[in-house]
Write an enzyme that holds these catalytic residues in place. Structure first.
Site, short mmCIF file in Angstrom:
data_model
loop_
_atom_site.label_atom_id
_atom_site.label_comp_id
_atom_site.label_asym_id
_atom_site.label_seq_id
_atom_site.Cartn_x
_atom_site.Cartn_y
_atom_site.Cartn_z
N LYS A 183 0.87 -1.18 0.00
CA LYS A 183 0.00 0.00 0.00
C LYS A 183 0.91 1.22 0.00
O LYS A 183 1.36 1.67 1.04
CB LYS A 183 -0.89 -0.02 1.25
CG LYS A 183 -2.25 0.68 1.08
CD LYS A 183 -2.19 2.11 0.61
CE LYS A 183 -2.01 3.10 1.71
NZ LYS A 183 -1.80 4.48 1.20
N GLU B 106 9.22 2.02 10.99
CA GLU B 106 10.34 2.93 10.73
C GLU B 106 9.71 4.31 10.64
O GLU B 106 9.08 4.66 9.65
CB GLU B 106 11.04 2.52 9.43
CG GLU B 106 12.46 3.02 9.35
CD GLU B 106 12.55 4.35 8.67
OE1 GLU B 106 12.35 5.38 9.37
OE2 GLU B 106 12.81 4.39 7.47
N CYS C 157 13.57 10.67 6.48
CA CYS C 157 13.35 10.41 7.90
C CYS C 157 14.66 10.50 8.68
O CYS C 157 14.64 10.81 9.86
CB CYS C 157 12.69 9.06 8.10
SG CYS C 157 13.65 7.76 7.41
N GLU D 167 9.94 16.87 13.93
CA GLU D 167 10.39 16.58 12.57
C GLU D 167 9.65 17.51 11.59
O GLU D 167 8.43 17.54 11.57
CB GLU D 167 10.06 15.12 12.23
CG GLU D 167 10.43 14.73 10.82
CD GLU D 167 10.19 13.25 10.55
OE1 GLU D 167 9.06 12.77 10.74
OE2 GLU D 167 11.15 12.58 10.15
N1 LIG Z 1 9.54 8.73 8.51
C1 LIG Z 1 9.23 8.84 7.25
O1 LIG Z 1 9.86 8.25 6.39
C2 LIG Z 1 8.06 9.68 6.87
C3 LIG Z 1 7.56 10.66 7.69
N2 LIG Z 1 6.52 11.42 7.29
C4 LIG Z 1 6.02 12.48 8.17
O2 LIG Z 1 4.64 12.31 8.32
C5 LIG Z 1 3.95 13.48 7.95
C6 LIG Z 1 2.63 13.13 7.35
O3 LIG Z 1 2.81 12.54 6.09
P1 LIG Z 1 1.82 11.43 5.59
O4 LIG Z 1 2.02 11.18 4.16
O5 LIG Z 1 0.43 11.78 6.04
O6 LIG Z 1 2.40 10.20 6.44
P2 LIG Z 1 1.70 8.89 6.94
O7 LIG Z 1 2.56 8.27 7.96
O8 LIG Z 1 0.30 9.15 7.34
O9 LIG Z 1 1.68 7.99 5.63
C7 LIG Z 1 2.51 6.88 5.39
C8 LIG Z 1 1.68 5.75 4.83
O10 LIG Z 1 0.72 5.33 5.78
C9 LIG Z 1 -0.57 5.30 5.20
N3 LIG Z 1 -1.58 5.53 6.24
C10 LIG Z 1 -2.08 6.71 6.69
N4 LIG Z 1 -2.99 6.51 7.65
C11 LIG Z 1 -3.09 5.17 7.83
C12 LIG Z 1 -3.84 4.34 8.71
N5 LIG Z 1 -4.69 4.85 9.58
N6 LIG Z 1 -3.66 3.01 8.63
C13 LIG Z 1 -2.79 2.48 7.77
N7 LIG Z 1 -2.06 3.20 6.90
C14 LIG Z 1 -2.19 4.54 6.95
C15 LIG Z 1 -0.48 6.36 4.15
O11 LIG Z 1 -1.52 6.21 3.20
C16 LIG Z 1 0.89 6.12 3.58
O12 LIG Z 1 0.88 5.03 2.69
C17 LIG Z 1 4.90 14.21 7.04
O13 LIG Z 1 4.65 15.56 7.05
C18 LIG Z 1 6.22 13.85 7.60
O14 LIG Z 1 6.56 14.72 8.64
C19 LIG Z 1 5.92 11.20 6.10
C20 LIG Z 1 6.36 10.23 5.24
C21 LIG Z 1 7.51 9.43 5.54
C1 LIG Z 2 18.93 6.90 3.10
N1 LIG Z 2 18.03 7.42 2.12
C2 LIG Z 2 18.15 8.84 2.13
C3 LIG Z 2 18.37 6.90 0.82
C4 LIG Z 2 16.70 6.95 2.36
C5 LIG Z 2 16.11 7.31 3.65
C6 LIG Z 2 14.82 6.62 3.76
C7 LIG Z 2 13.85 7.25 4.64
O1 LIG Z 2 13.64 8.46 4.56
O2 LIG Z 2 13.24 6.47 5.36
#
Ligand SMILES: NC(=O)C1=CN([C@@H]2O[C@H](COP(=O)(O)OP(=O)(O)OC[C@H]3O[C@@H](n4cnc5c(N)ncnc54)[C@H](O)[C@@H]3O)[C@@H](O)[C@H]2O)C=CC1
Ligand SMILES: C[N+](C)(C)CCCC(=O)O
Ligand code: NA
Length: 505
Positions: A185, A260, A295, A394
């Site tokens: 997903k 993660e 992240c 973040e």
């Molecule tokens: N640690 C990381 O790699 C990431 C952090 N973020 C942070 O999160 C904030 C919000 O971004 P979003 O895109 O809304 O992140 P999100 O964490 O809500 O989305 C990530 C995934 O989870 C899914 N998702 C959302 N709600 C869900 C639920 N209740 N149950 C199961 N799956 C669900 C989304 O559709 C997407 O595929 C960003 O502004 C950023 O700060 C966003 C993306 C990646």
């Molecule tokens: C390490 N990098 C930058 C290639 C990916 C980091 C992945 C993430 O944001 O979770």
């Protein structure tokens, strides 16, 4: 290398080896963050589609063509996927940039990483065959024992938009290598390349149901996956609030999860470094690569006071040199953030920092030359204290905050002053000092004299609020395995725990 007018393919859900219209026939627009234009749409799955995909996955596991394969057989599929990704690299990279706003340079590098990650997991799948059954010597004559490594079952993989196809690959490749059937997903904000992975699987003849791809909204498509009784594990990358929801849903079924989540990673720079510019460049790359939407971004610069002003001056010169443009433009180094929501969120973090008394040393606004698109200047914030939001939360955008230190103790205290624990970086020439920091950092990833280089042989994940479990390396595959112990009694003698009945009893 960009294919300008690359058409956006119109796809359905990829279920059971076929394109399938969502039961409720809903679709979600695809928005190009560089132009704010709608480029097409993706199917929006709901719980009904999740049920159909889970059944397809279960059938794949029960069928010989997937469920009874050896690791070596699965490796052939993974290598075929890798080869197709490379064959379609420029098309995929262009689609990734159009959808997510990441620079073409970075999208192209991601596609190389995607292919290499499938290749690496093909190696792991092959190696699994010799580890599938491991005898365990008990030094006893009456028992023979061994341990089996088997696919865990149906794996739910929920991924974010910052590295759309790469983050999916970090989970899809090991899940398939392990022999699981998977349901991916991707994020609704950037799903195009994940749907193209479906087309690749179709083209290479991956057995139906081994991988299913359901695009859709989090609450509508992700939540039913996390709470499905026949999904055996969930691997998630994304935000903390969503991670908590997923863990809560999975807990009802005692379903293992790996999370993660975000970070607020520090980069410490000591005054003993030989070359200021090298440290400056890593600092920039650590926070502004992928427009800061990483992240593991090292978004807290912790700078030794003795070099602070000289370092910040160089940092400014380098930052002003960053080319901000449409991500498909040659040499673009900073594209837009992914969505209007993310744009508003990043600007809000900056204005909150200002209101709390921090100084915007550079940036903080939309670049003057770009009238459309979700662009934010690379931003450097000083006069920060540890109670400010900008220090603690973040941002997921190109925003670096800076604090200075005098002593090593102070530096480590500042570095670990976070609810997160994903990554830490230290720049120093002093080997003993680097070892002290490596030990003291409360994170899962340590970078020394660099920030962000990532290799698929190494475990990726964090501690504290950054989550638990690991992607990548052999650790990334283990979470998709069931460890089964087998104990065989080999003696001809009775066990003799109970008193044996007499002959005439
Ligand atoms: N640690 C990381 O790699 C990431 C952090 N973020 C942070 O999160 C904030 C919000 O971004 P979003 O895109 O809304 O992140 P999100 O964490 O809500 O989305 C990530 C995934 O989870 C899914 N998702 C959302 N709600 C869900 C639920 N209740 N149950 C199961 N799956 C669900 C989304 O559709 C997407 O595929 C960003 O502004 C950023 O700060 C966003 C993306 C990646
Ligand atoms: C390490 N990098 C930058 C290639 C990916 C980091 C992945 C993430 O944001 O979770
Ligand atoms: Na998009």
């Amino acid at each position: 290398m960009a294919i300008r007018n690359v058409p956006i393919p119109s796809r359905q859900l990829y279920i059971d080896g076929e394109w399938r219209e969502p039961v409720k026939k809903k679709r979600i627009p695809i928005i190009n963050p560089a132009t704010e234009e709608i480029m097409g749409d993706i199917p929006a799955a709901t719980g009904e589609d999740v049920d159909i995909a889970v059944e397809a996955a279960q059938r794949a596991l029960a069928r010989g063509d997937w469920g009874s394969t050896t690791g070596a057989q699965r490796a052939k599929y993974l290598r075929a996927i890798a080869a197709k990704v490379l064959e379609k690299k420029s098309e995929l990279a262009t689609l990734e940039s159009l959808d997510s706003g990441k620079t073409l340079l970075e999208s192209a590098a991601d596609m190389d990483d995607v292919a290499a990650c499938f290749e690496y997991n093909a190696d792991l799948a092959e190696a699994l065959d010799s580890k599938r059954k491991t005898p365990v010597n008990l030094h006893l004559d009456s028992f023979k024992t061994y341990v089996l490594r088997e696919p865990l079952g149906v794996a739910g993989l929920i991924t974010p938009w910052n590295y759309p196809l790469l983050m999916a690959t970090w989970k899809v490749a090991p899940a398939l290598a392990a022999g699981c059937a998977a349901i991916l997903k991707p994020s609704e904000l950037a799903s195009i390349t994940c749907l193209e992975l479906g087309e690749i699987c179709r083209e290479i003849g991956l057995p139906p149901g081994a991988l299913n791809i359901l695009t859709g909204l989090g609450p509508e498509a992700g939540a039913p996956l996390a709470s499905h009784p026949h999904v055996d594990t969930i691997s998630f990358t994304g935000s903390v609030p969503t991670g908590i929801k997923i863990m809560t849903a999975a807990a009802q079924f005692v379903k293992p999860v790996t999370l993660e989540l975000g970070g607020k990673s520090p980069i410490i720079v000591f005054d003993d470094i030989d070359n200021l510019d090298i440290a400056v460049e890593w600092t920039l790359f650590g926070c502004f690569a992928n427009t800061g939407q990483v992240c593991s971004a090292t978004s807290r610069l912790i700078l030794q006071e003795s070099i602070a002003s000289e370092f910040l001056n160089r940092l400014l010169v380098w930052t002003k040199n960053i080319k901000i443009s449409d991500p498909l433009e040659e040499d673009c180094k900073l594209g837009p953030v992914v969505s209007s929501g993310q744009y508003e969120k990043v600007l809000k973090f900056i204005s909150n920092a200002k209101n709390e008394g921090a100084t915007i040393l550079y940036g903080g606004e939309r670049p003057q030359h770009l009238k459309k698109g979700y662009y934010v200047q690379p931003t450097i914030i000083t006069d920060v204290n540890t109670s400010m939001e900008i220090w603690k939360e973040e941002v997921f955008g190109p925003v670096l905050c800076v604090k200075t230190f005098k002593t090593e103790e102070e530096a480590i205290e500042l570095a670990n002053d976070s609810k997160y624990g994903l990554a830490s970086a230290v720049m120093s020439k002093n080997v003993e000092r680097r070892e002290r920091f490596t030990k003291a950092f409360q994170t899962g990833i340590i970078w020394i004299n660099c920030s962000q280089p990532t290799f698929h042989q190494l475990p990726w994940g964090g501690k504290k609020r950054s989550g638990f479990g690991r992607d990548l390396g052999e650790w990334g595959l283990e979470k998709y395995l069931n460890i089964k112990q087998v104990t065989e009694y080999t003696s001809d003698e009775p066990w003799a725990f109970y008193k044996a009945p007499s002959k005439n009893q």
